[in-house]
Structures are given as structure tokens and as C-alpha cells.
Design a protein around this motif. Structure first.
Motif: not given
Lengths: 246, 299
Positions: A223-229, A238-243, B42-55
Motif C-alpha cells: 500500500x506504500x508504507x515504509x518501515x513495516x514491522x 495477537x499481532x501489532x503491525x506498524x507502518x 523479533x519485528x520483521x522489516x519489509x522492503x518497500x515495493x513501489x505501488x503496482x496494482x498489477x502485483x
């Protein structure tokens, strides 16, 4: 179906929450609000927050910051500007929330604004909110992606998205215990306390249908959020997702 | 040790340019802070993908997120840039927050004021893992970077004897803290907090290593640890002395520093002398003891 469920459960919602989670839901919401770090003058949107649990906590947190001695005189004016919008699709839930606000003595407080609306099509402007929370609401929506993109739209730059939701447990023995508790104990509790077995059966099934933590996190990133944890509480029950929106 | 690691990384990365830059090691720090989440996973971090509706078709696949993103045509460079963006914004906010520290302390309020100054919602303060500690650590990294710049640009440091070089560098580094001295005790208490200790220790270790390296130290045995520990002690005691120093331009602090540095270098000589003395005494005692025992046995 969802509308009917929540009209049925509205009056007993808080009581059932206490029963099902053994009172833990209060701690989970406390954790959610502390992760948010509210500040005076904040514009916050709490979606699917009908009975106002999260909104009240945020308001208390902001007011307590004020009571801490601040040298900055500007903040006294800012205190007035704090706005917490509670949005819910179901008017019954909002009524319960408004009544609770009255009981707490917050009836006249103009910081709390109760709005009826759909999470998939919010009536708020772009880039208008500092924070967005959705607690135990996102598993009930039809299109999760729409909700996430709406959340992205209304948040300002630097705004944070926080989602508290029942999630998936992977720990071996605990998983079996949790499944037993969900499918055998909870609908029975619903029958006894709220007189409504189907609604709570629906609840338990909707938890299983919801995407697991990693998948949901990737949806948030899409959806465009960064630093998603995400942070698991009680082993993943229960999980707390943040972006972060940048 | 850190210096040689950094140099090796930079040699492979930088093709030109004279100005060396300390890698902030942001990934290292996030790895450190995330491993300290003791009550939750551990909190997992995710690389951001550019907005792409086709995805949206990939979201229905059962393969893991990693493979689906690798299958996409997104070039590596493009994927890195959006992720780096939020760290850049965070750095900007922290930089602006430093200007409010004198008024508001090393606190969330200073960071909120900094965010407002930069034009970003103060909610971003919630995204720093340990809030005030992030601000203090940013400042420490910034000072270290300035110190490295000074070392690189200053030719005359090679001509000085080690004790003078160390004196100059420690003084230069502590002078950076002088503008914040009224709020520095708060920063020290934040650094001493159990959650923050490991990061602040690491930063101080790097600082001490840099200074010794600039003073021309090439040792790699047990001596290396002794030297770092001694300099760490000198630095910390001077830093704390500075907190209560009210002399103009911190004159007393520099005098204190000078004495400590001299002591440390004298200590080396003192230990050697003590060793000789012990040997001499042992030899003397040994011979008289032998004489006494001999007399007893002869009887």
C-alpha cells in the motif's frame, strides 16, 4: 453478515472481550497506544473503534503529557487542537462508545469526534491525519487492500499506521491449545454470556481466514508504507503491525 | 580494528573522492535493537515495493514474499531508494531536533519540535525504537564523524608525540559537547539505561579506537585492549569532570585531562619500574635466604 454480528454483539462487546481474552485485551490496547506515542495537537483516526477503547486511551495519554511540566508555552494552545476521530460503520457500536464517554466525563470534550463511516471509503481529506489505528477491525472488512490504501491516503507525511489484530500462532503445543480454546470454548461462552453462538463462531472463523503476519505485512508494504514491522503478543495470538508513511 | 574494517569496506565501495565518511551502520543498529525485544518475537522489516496494482496477482500465490519480489522486474537500485528514504527523513528530523535540545532536553518533546521544524508529522517520533536514545546516538555518531574529518584533514597530528596527540583529540571531541553541557547529564543517563548500554558502549569503543589509531598505534595483542581501556577511562573521567566545571572555556577540564594523560603514560613507566624493583627484591631476598638456609643446614 458483519453488520448483523456487530449489532448483536454491540451491547455485550466489552464484556465478551474481557471473557474471551481473560482481560488481556486491555493490555494489548495499552501496548498499541504506547507504540503510537501520541502527542498534544495530534489528529488521530481510530477506525472500527466503535466502543472507544483505543480513543480513550489516546486521549488519556495526551492529557497526561500535558500535565508533565513543559517549558514550551505553545503546547497549551496545542492541547486544544487535539482531535481523535472515532470512525465505525455500525451506529450501535458508536452509541455504546458515546455512552461510555459520558460515563467517563468526556461528553463535553471536543477532542473526541464520533463519525459513522466505511473504512474502505473514508470521508476524510488526504494528508490530514497524524495517526491511524485499527484495533480488531481489519479482519472484518471485505477488501483489506482498499482499507490499507485509504489509510495511506489520509495519513500525513511522517504519519503512522498501526493495526492490532488477532493473528496466527505457530508455536507447536500452544497452537493446539489455542485452537481448542477458539473452537470449543469461545462459541460456548458466546452462547452463555451474549446468547449468540453464531456470531462468535463467525468471529473464530474470521480469525483463521485472515492472512498470517508476514503476508499481512507485505500487503501493508504494497500500500506504500515504509518501515513495516510487526510484533507478536502472546506467541502470535495477537499481532501489532506498524507502518510509516514517508 | 574498527578503523581497518571501515577502510576495507570503503576501499571496495568508494571509487574516488577524498572525503572519508563513516558508515552509520544503520542496519547494524536496527539489528542490535531488534534482537533486544525480549518479550516478543523479533519485528520483521519489509522492503518497500513501489505501488503496482498489477502485483495483486502475486499476493494470491502461495510462495513466500521473498521469492515473489525476486521474480518481479524491479531493479535493485530502485527498490533500495524508497527504503533509504525513511532513514533519510529520520536523520533530518534528528538533526533538527538537536537545535531544540538545549531548551527541551534530550526528550520526545525536542524530537517533536524537530519534526515540526522539518515539516513532517511528529508521529514519526513513535517510529524510533528507543526515542530519546535515538537522538543521543545520532549526536554521538555525528560527533565521531566530525572527529574523523578533523583527523583526516589535520596533517600536524603525525608530528606530535602520542600523549599530545591524544590530548588534542580528546579535547577536540569534548569541545563538541560543550554547547550541550547543561543537558549532558541527561544524555549520559540515557546512555547508561540497560536498553541502551550496548549501543553506547559500541559507540565509545569506536571513538576510542579512532583516537588511538590517529595517535599512531599499531598494536594488535593484549596491549590493544589495555590501551583502549585506559583511554576510555581518561575520556569518561574528563567528560564527567566537565559536567561540574564552571571555569571559563573549561580551562580546568583541559588541565585535568592533561594530568590524566600524563599519568597514563607515566603509568607504563611506573609498571616497568615496579617490575624491576620486584625482581631486585626477589633476587636480594633469594640470596640472603639461601645464605640463611645454608647456615642452618651446615649446623
Amino acid at each position: 453478515m458483519v453488520g448483523k454480528v456487530f449489532s448483536n454483539v454491540a451491547s455485550n462487546y466489552d464484556l465478551m472481550n474481557d471473557f474471551m481474552s481473560g482481560g488481556l485485551h486491555r493490555l494489548w490496547k495499552d501496548r498499541l497506544v504506547s507504540k503510537l506515542s501520541p502527542f498534544p495537537g495530534m489528529k488521530h483516526l481510530d477506525v472500527a473503534g466503535g466502543t472507544g477503547d483505543v480513543a480513550f486511551r489516546i486521549l488519556e495519554s495526551v492529557n497526561s503529557i500535558k500535565r508533565r511540566a513543559l517549558q514550551d508555552p505553545l503546547n497549551d494552545d496545542l492541547q486544544e487542537e487535539t482531535r481523535i476521530y472515532v470512525c465505525d460503520i455500525n451506529p450501535n457500536m458508536l452509541d455504546v462508545g458515546k455512552n461510555r464517554a459520558l460515563e467517563k466525563g468526556l461528553g463535553e470534550d471536543k477532542s473526541l469526534v464520533w463519525v459513522q463511516g466505511d473504512a474502505e471509503a473514508l470521508s476524510f481529506e488526504d494528508n490530514s491525519m497524524d495517526g491511524y489505528t485499527i484495533a480488531f477491525g481489519i479482519r472484518n472488512v471485505t477488501h483489506i487492500e482498499k482499507v490499507l490504501s485509504e489509510a495511506y491516503r489520509v495519513l500525513k507525511r511522517g504519519g503512522r499506521f498501526l493495526c492490532l489484530e488477532l493473528s496466527h500462532v505457530d508455536i507447536p503445543v500452544f497452537k493446539e491449545l489455542y485452537d481448542f480454546y477458539s473452537f470449543s470454548v469461545i462459541p460456548r461462552l458466546g452462547e452463555i454470556v451474549a446468547g449468540d453462538r453464531e456470531s462468535y463462531q463467525y468471529l473464530v472463523e474470521s480469525i483463521r481466514r485472515f492472512p498470517p503476519q508476514e503476508k499481512f505485512a507485505s500487503m501493508i508494504a504494497d500500500a506504500g508504507f515504509q518501515k513495516v514491522e510487526y510484533e507478536n503478543l502472546v506467541g502470535g495470538v495477537v499481532a501489532i503491525h506498524s507502518g510509516l508513511k514517508i | 580494528m574498527y578503523r581497518t574494517v571501515v577502510n576495507r569496506i570503503l576501499l571496495t565501495k568508494n571509487t574516488g573522492g577524498g572525503r572519508r565518511c563513516l558508515l552509520r551502520f544503520p542496519d547494524l543498529r536496527t539489528a542490535v535493537s531488534s534482537s533486544r525485544f525480549s518479550t516478543t518475537t523479533e519485528p520483521q522489516t519489509f522492503p518497500n515495493r513501489p505501488l503496482n496494482p498489477a502485483d495483486s496477482s502475486t499476493s494470491s500465490s502461495s510462495t513466500s514474499f521473498q521469492t515473489s519480489s525476486a521474480a518481479g522486474d524491479i531493479p535493485r537500485q530502485e527498490r533500495k531508494n524508497p527504503r533509504a528514504e525513511y532513514q533519510g527523513e529520520q536523520a533530518r528530523v534528528l538533526q533538527a531536533s538537536l537545535r531544540h535540545v538545549l531548551r527541551l532536553g534530550w526528550s520526545e518533546e525536542a524530537m517533536i519540535a524537530g519534526a515540526k521544524e522539518v515539516g513532517i508529522s511528529p508521529s514519526i517520533v513513535g517510529s524510533f525504537p528507543r526515542k530519546e536514545a535515538a537522538l543521543v546516538e545520532f549526536f554521538m555518531d555525528d560527533c565521531l564523524q566530525r572527529l574523523i574529518d578533523r583527523i583526516d584533514s589535520g596533517e600536524e597530528l603525525q608530528d606530535l608525540i602520542p600523549s599530545q596527540c591524544i590530548y588534542k583529540l580528546v579535547r577536540f571531541r569534548l569541545e563538541m559537547q560543550a554547547p550541550y553541557i547543561s543537558k549532558w547529564p541527561q544524555a549520559l543517563s540515557i546512555q547508561a539505561h540497560p536498553l541502551n548500554v550496548s549501543t553506547s558502549f559500541k559507540q565509545r569503543a569506536m571513538l576510542v579506537d579512532e583516537i588511538w589509531h590517529a595517535a599512531g598505534d599499531e598494536a594488535s595483542d593484549l596491549d590493544w585492549y589495555v590501551k583502549r581501556t585506559v583511554l576510555g577511562g581518561i575520556y569518561s573521567t574528563t567528560e564527567i569532570y566537565m559536567l561540574t566545571d564552571s571555569s571559563p572555556e573549561f580551562r580546568d577540564t583541559w588541565l585535568f585531562l592533561d594530568n590524566r594523560v600524563k599519568d597514563a603514560f607515566d603509568l607504563k613507566k611506573t609498571i616497568q619500574e615496579a617490575t624491576y624493583l620486584a625482581e631486585a627484591v626477589g633476587a636480594g631476598m633469594g640470596s640472603s635466604l639461601q645464605g640463611f638456609v645454608g647456615k642452618v643446614i651446615q649446623r
